[in-house]
Write a protein that holds these residues in place. Structure first.
Motif, PDB file in Angstrom:
ATOM      1  N   GLY A 164       0.731  -0.912   0.143  1.00 17.01           N
ATOM      2  CA  GLY A 164       0.271  -0.201  -0.106  1.00 17.01           C
ATOM      3  C   GLY A 164       0.822   1.188  -0.102  1.00 17.01           C
ATOM      4  N   VAL A 165       2.010   1.584   0.881  1.00 16.97           N
ATOM      5  CA  VAL A 165       2.672   2.441   0.996  1.00 16.97           C
ATOM      6  C   VAL A 165       3.450   2.859  -0.045  1.00 16.97           C
ATOM      7  CG1 VAL A 165       4.778   3.658   1.968  1.00 16.97           C
ATOM      8  CG2 VAL A 165       3.323   2.578   3.238  1.00 16.97           C
ATOM      9  N   HIS A 166       3.271   1.271  -0.993  1.00 19.09           N
ATOM     10  CA  HIS A 166       5.049   1.808  -2.297  1.00 19.09           C
ATOM     11  C   HIS A 166       3.868   2.439  -3.428  1.00 19.09           C
ATOM     12  CE1 HIS A 166       7.132   0.058  -5.910  1.00 19.09           C
ATOM     13  NE2 HIS A 166       6.013  -0.094  -6.521  1.00 19.09           N
ATOM     14  N   LYS A 167       2.230   1.892  -3.795  1.00 16.94           N
ATOM     15  CA  LYS A 167       1.733   2.420  -4.399  1.00 16.94           C
ATOM     16  C   LYS A 167       1.909   3.598  -4.685  1.00 16.94           C
ATOM     17  CE  LYS A 167      -0.818  -1.846  -5.049  1.00 16.94           C
ATOM     18  NZ  LYS A 167      -2.762  -2.149  -4.791  1.00 16.94           N
ATOM     19  N   ARG A 168       1.407   4.439  -2.849  1.00 17.28           N
ATOM     20  CA  ARG A 168       1.191   5.657  -3.130  1.00 17.28           C
ATOM     21  C   ARG A 168       2.467   6.553  -2.756  1.00 17.28           C
ATOM     22  NH1 ARG A 168      -1.227   5.513   2.943  1.00 17.28           N
ATOM     23  NH2 ARG A 168      -0.188   3.208   3.006  1.00 17.28           N
ATOM     24  N   PHE A 169       3.848   5.806  -3.320  1.00 16.88           N
ATOM     25  CA  PHE A 169       5.366   6.206  -3.337  1.00 16.88           C
ATOM     26  C   PHE A 169       5.695   6.592  -4.833  1.00 16.88           C
ATOM     27  CE2 PHE A 169       6.215   6.142   1.054  1.00 16.88           C
ATOM     28  CZ  PHE A 169       7.650   7.419   1.422  1.00 16.88           C
ATOM     29  N   ASP A 170       4.493   5.725  -5.057  1.00 19.97           N
ATOM     30  CA  ASP A 170       4.470   5.318  -6.946  1.00 19.97           C
ATOM     31  C   ASP A 170       4.020   6.725  -7.708  1.00 19.97           C
ATOM     32  OD1 ASP A 170       5.626   4.210  -8.995  1.00 19.97           O
ATOM     33  OD2 ASP A 170       4.436   2.738  -9.673  1.00 19.97           O
ATOM     34  N   ALA A 171       2.701   6.841  -7.066  1.00 24.19           N
ATOM     35  CA  ALA A 171       1.935   7.555  -7.432  1.00 24.19           C
ATOM     36  C   ALA A 171       2.714   9.311  -7.243  1.00 24.19           C
ATOM     37  CB  ALA A 171       0.654   7.235  -6.844  1.00 24.19           C
ATOM     38  N   ASP A 172       2.844   9.490  -6.624  1.00 23.82           N
ATOM     39  CA  ASP A 172       4.147  10.177  -5.727  1.00 23.82           C
ATOM     40  C   ASP A 172       5.166  10.674  -6.761  1.00 23.82           C
ATOM     41  OD1 ASP A 172       1.334  11.382  -5.159  1.00 23.82           O
ATOM     42  OD2 ASP A 172       1.858  11.124  -2.954  1.00 23.82           O
ATOM     43  N   SER A 173       5.640   9.689  -6.922  1.00 20.17           N
ATOM     44  CA  SER A 173       6.833  10.233  -7.859  1.00 20.17           C
ATOM     45  C   SER A 173       8.028   9.954  -6.381  1.00 20.17           C
ATOM     46  CB  SER A 173       7.414  10.939  -8.866  1.00 20.17           C
ATOM     47  OG  SER A 173       6.802  11.006  -9.772  1.00 20.17           O
ATOM     48  N   GLY A 174       7.554   9.587  -5.437  1.00 21.60           N
ATOM     49  CA  GLY A 174       8.595   9.002  -4.605  1.00 21.60           C
ATOM     50  C   GLY A 174       9.035   7.472  -4.292  1.00 21.60           C
ATOM     51  N   ARG A 175      10.260   7.656  -3.396  1.00 22.25           N
ATOM     52  CA  ARG A 175      11.391   6.411  -3.191  1.00 22.25           C
ATOM     53  C   ARG A 175      10.833   5.647  -2.298  1.00 22.25           C
ATOM     54  NH1 ARG A 175      17.898   7.259  -3.924  1.00 22.25           N
ATOM     55  NH2 ARG A 175      17.500   4.968  -3.847  1.00 22.25           N
ATOM     56  N   LEU A 176      11.035   4.026  -2.019  1.00 16.20           N
ATOM     57  CA  LEU A 176      10.381   3.483  -0.733  1.00 16.20           C
ATOM     58  C   LEU A 176      11.829   2.530  -1.305  1.00 16.20           C
ATOM     59  CD1 LEU A 176       9.408   2.497   2.017  1.00 16.20           C
ATOM     60  CD2 LEU A 176       8.064   0.719   0.457  1.00 16.20           C
ATOM     61  N   SER A 177      12.618   2.645  -0.237  1.00 13.31           N
ATOM     62  CA  SER A 177      13.323   1.369  -0.006  1.00 13.31           C
ATOM     63  C   SER A 177      13.840   0.263   0.888  1.00 13.31           C
ATOM     64  CB  SER A 177      15.202   1.925  -0.409  1.00 13.31           C
ATOM     65  OG  SER A 177      15.458   3.231  -1.016  1.00 13.31           O
ATOM     66  N   ILE A 178      14.038  -0.693   1.391  1.00 14.22           N
ATOM     67  CA  ILE A 178      13.681  -1.496   2.451  1.00 14.22           C
ATOM     68  C   ILE A 178      14.771  -1.776   2.514  1.00 14.22           C
ATOM     69  CG2 ILE A 178      12.241  -3.684   3.337  1.00 14.22           C
ATOM     70  CD1 ILE A 178      10.105  -2.687   1.691  1.00 14.22           C
ATOM     71  N   VAL A 179      15.545  -1.851   3.550  1.00 10.94           N
ATOM     72  CA  VAL A 179      16.536  -2.783   3.654  1.00 10.94           C
ATOM     73  C   VAL A 179      16.279  -4.194   4.420  1.00 10.94           C
ATOM     74  CG1 VAL A 179      18.857  -2.215   5.039  1.00 10.94           C
ATOM     75  CG2 VAL A 179      17.935  -0.835   3.868  1.00 10.94           C
ATOM     76  N   CYS A 180      17.076  -4.725   3.947  1.00  6.81           N
ATOM     77  CA  CYS A 180      16.479  -6.460   4.324  1.00  6.81           C
ATOM     78  C   CYS A 180      18.193  -7.329   3.841  1.00  6.81           C
ATOM     79  CB  CYS A 180      15.461  -6.838   3.971  1.00  6.81           C
ATOM     80  SG  CYS A 180      15.071  -8.618   4.581  1.00  6.81           S
ATOM     81  N   ASP A 181      18.516  -7.598   4.561  1.00  6.41           N
ATOM     82  CA  ASP A 181      19.972  -8.745   4.517  1.00  6.41           C
ATOM     83  C   ASP A 181      19.373 -10.195   4.727  1.00  6.41           C
ATOM     84  OD1 ASP A 181      20.026  -8.390   7.206  1.00  6.41           O
ATOM     85  OD2 ASP A 181      22.693  -8.162   6.190  1.00  6.41           O
ATOM     86  N   LYS A 182      17.727 -10.288   6.088  1.00  5.65           N
ATOM     87  CA  LYS A 182      18.519 -11.594   6.183  1.00  5.65           C
ATOM     88  C   LYS A 182      17.596 -12.815   5.339  1.00  5.65           C
ATOM     89  CE  LYS A 182      17.425  -9.542  11.017  1.00  5.65           C
ATOM     90  NZ  LYS A 182      16.703  -9.261  11.911  1.00  5.65           N
ATOM     91  N   PRO A 183      18.332 -13.416   4.662  1.00 12.41           N
ATOM     92  CA  PRO A 183      17.697 -15.164   4.281  1.00 12.41           C
ATOM     93  C   PRO A 183      16.598 -15.509   4.124  1.00 12.41           C
ATOM     94  CG  PRO A 183      19.611 -15.324   4.143  1.00 12.41           C
ATOM     95  CD  PRO A 183      19.505 -14.489   5.532  1.00 12.41           C
ATOM     96  N   HIS A 184      15.662 -15.209   5.892  1.00 13.60           N
ATOM     97  CA  HIS A 184      14.445 -16.233   5.091  1.00 13.60           C
ATOM     98  C   HIS A 184      13.347 -14.546   5.404  1.00 13.60           C
ATOM     99  CE1 HIS A 184      15.163 -14.019   9.634  1.00 13.60           C
ATOM    100  NE2 HIS A 184      14.729 -13.899   9.735  1.00 13.60           N
ATOM    101  N   LEU A 185      14.100 -13.399   5.749  1.00 14.54           N
ATOM    102  CA  LEU A 185      13.067 -12.484   4.637  1.00 14.54           C
ATOM    103  C   LEU A 185      12.872 -12.518   4.018  1.00 14.54           C
ATOM    104  CD1 LEU A 185      13.273  -9.867   7.936  1.00 14.54           C
ATOM    105  CD2 LEU A 185      11.626 -11.491   7.547  1.00 14.54           C
ATOM    106  N   LEU A 186      13.709 -12.416   3.106  1.00 16.53           N
ATOM    107  CA  LEU A 186      14.314 -12.186   1.938  1.00 16.53           C
ATOM    108  C   LEU A 186      13.800 -13.443   1.036  1.00 16.53           C
ATOM    109  CD1 LEU A 186      17.682 -11.339   1.540  1.00 16.53           C
ATOM    110  CD2 LEU A 186      16.248  -9.295   0.966  1.00 16.53           C
ATOM    111  N   ARG A 187      13.201 -14.236   1.672  1.00 20.13           N
ATOM    112  CA  ARG A 187      12.989 -15.662   0.400  1.00 20.13           C
ATOM    113  C   ARG A 187      11.382 -14.992   0.145  1.00 20.13           C
ATOM    114  NH1 ARG A 187      10.419 -20.732   2.949  1.00 20.13           N
ATOM    115  NH2 ARG A 187      10.731 -22.008   0.582  1.00 20.13           N
ATOM    116  N   VAL A 188      10.652 -14.682   1.496  1.00 17.35           N
ATOM    117  CA  VAL A 188       9.016 -14.056   1.471  1.00 17.35           C
ATOM    118  C   VAL A 188       8.658 -12.696   0.535  1.00 17.35           C
ATOM    119  CG1 VAL A 188       6.945 -12.630   2.935  1.00 17.35           C
ATOM    120  CG2 VAL A 188       9.036 -14.391   4.224  1.00 17.35           C
ATOM    121  N   PHE A 189       9.967 -12.261   0.525  1.00 19.80           N
ATOM    122  CA  PHE A 189       9.851 -11.338  -0.461  1.00 19.80           C
ATOM    123  C   PHE A 189       9.810 -11.489  -1.987  1.00 19.80           C
ATOM    124  CE2 PHE A 189      11.431  -8.229   2.406  1.00 19.80           C
ATOM    125  CZ  PHE A 189      10.087  -7.334   2.702  1.00 19.80           C
TER     126      PHE A 189
END
Length: 111
Positions: free
Chosen positions: A66-91
Motif C-alpha cells: 500500500g505504501v509503495h503504491k502511494r510512493f509510486d503515484a507521487d514519484s517518491g521513493r521507498l527503499s526497504i533494507v533487508c539482508d536476512k535470508p528468511h525475510l528475503l525468501r518471503v519477498f
C-alpha cells in the motif's frame, strides 16, 4: 509482541528502523509510522530498515504494498533494507522482490 520504530533523517531521507516482529497486531504501528513520516506527501525518499525484524506476515506485506503504491503515484521513493535470508525468501516467494526496492544496507539505500 511489540514493534518499536526509530525515526531519523539521514542524507535527506527519512529512515525508519524497526525492532520486533511485524504481524497482524503490529502492522498498524508500521502503517502509522510510515504515514507520519510521509505527512508532507509521498514525493520524498523513505528508507525502511528491517534489520531488527525477524518475522513478517501478510499484514506487513499489505502495508508495504500500500505504501509503495502511494510512493509510486507521487514519484517518491521507498527503499526497504533487508539482508536476512528468511525475510528475503518471503519477498521472493510473493514476488514482491520484483516490485519493491529491497537493498542489503542503509548505505546502499541512501546512495
Amino acid at each position: 509482541m511489540s514493534l518499536d520504530i526509530a525515526v531519523r533523517t539521514e542524507r535527506g531521507a527519512t529512515v525508519l528502523a524497526t525492532s520486533g516482529d511485524i504481524d497482524v497486531q503490529t502492522a498498524p504501528v508500521l502503517r502509522d509510522a510510515l504515514a507520519e513520516a510521509t505527512a508532507g506527501g509521498f514525493s520524498g525518499h523513505v528508507v525502511l530498515d528491517l534489520g531488527g525484524t525477524d518475522f513478517l506476515d501478510s499484514s506487513a506485506l499489505g502495508v508495504l504494498v500500500g505504501v509503495h503504491k502511494r510512493f509510486d503515484a507521487d514519484s517518491g521513493r521507498l527503499s526497504i533494507v533487508c539482508d536476512k535470508p528468511h525475510l528475503l525468501r518471503v519477498f521472493k516467494i510473493t514476488r514482491l522482490s520484483d516490485v519493491l526496492t529491497i537493498v542489503p544496507s542503509t548505505d546502499v539505500a541512501l546512495s
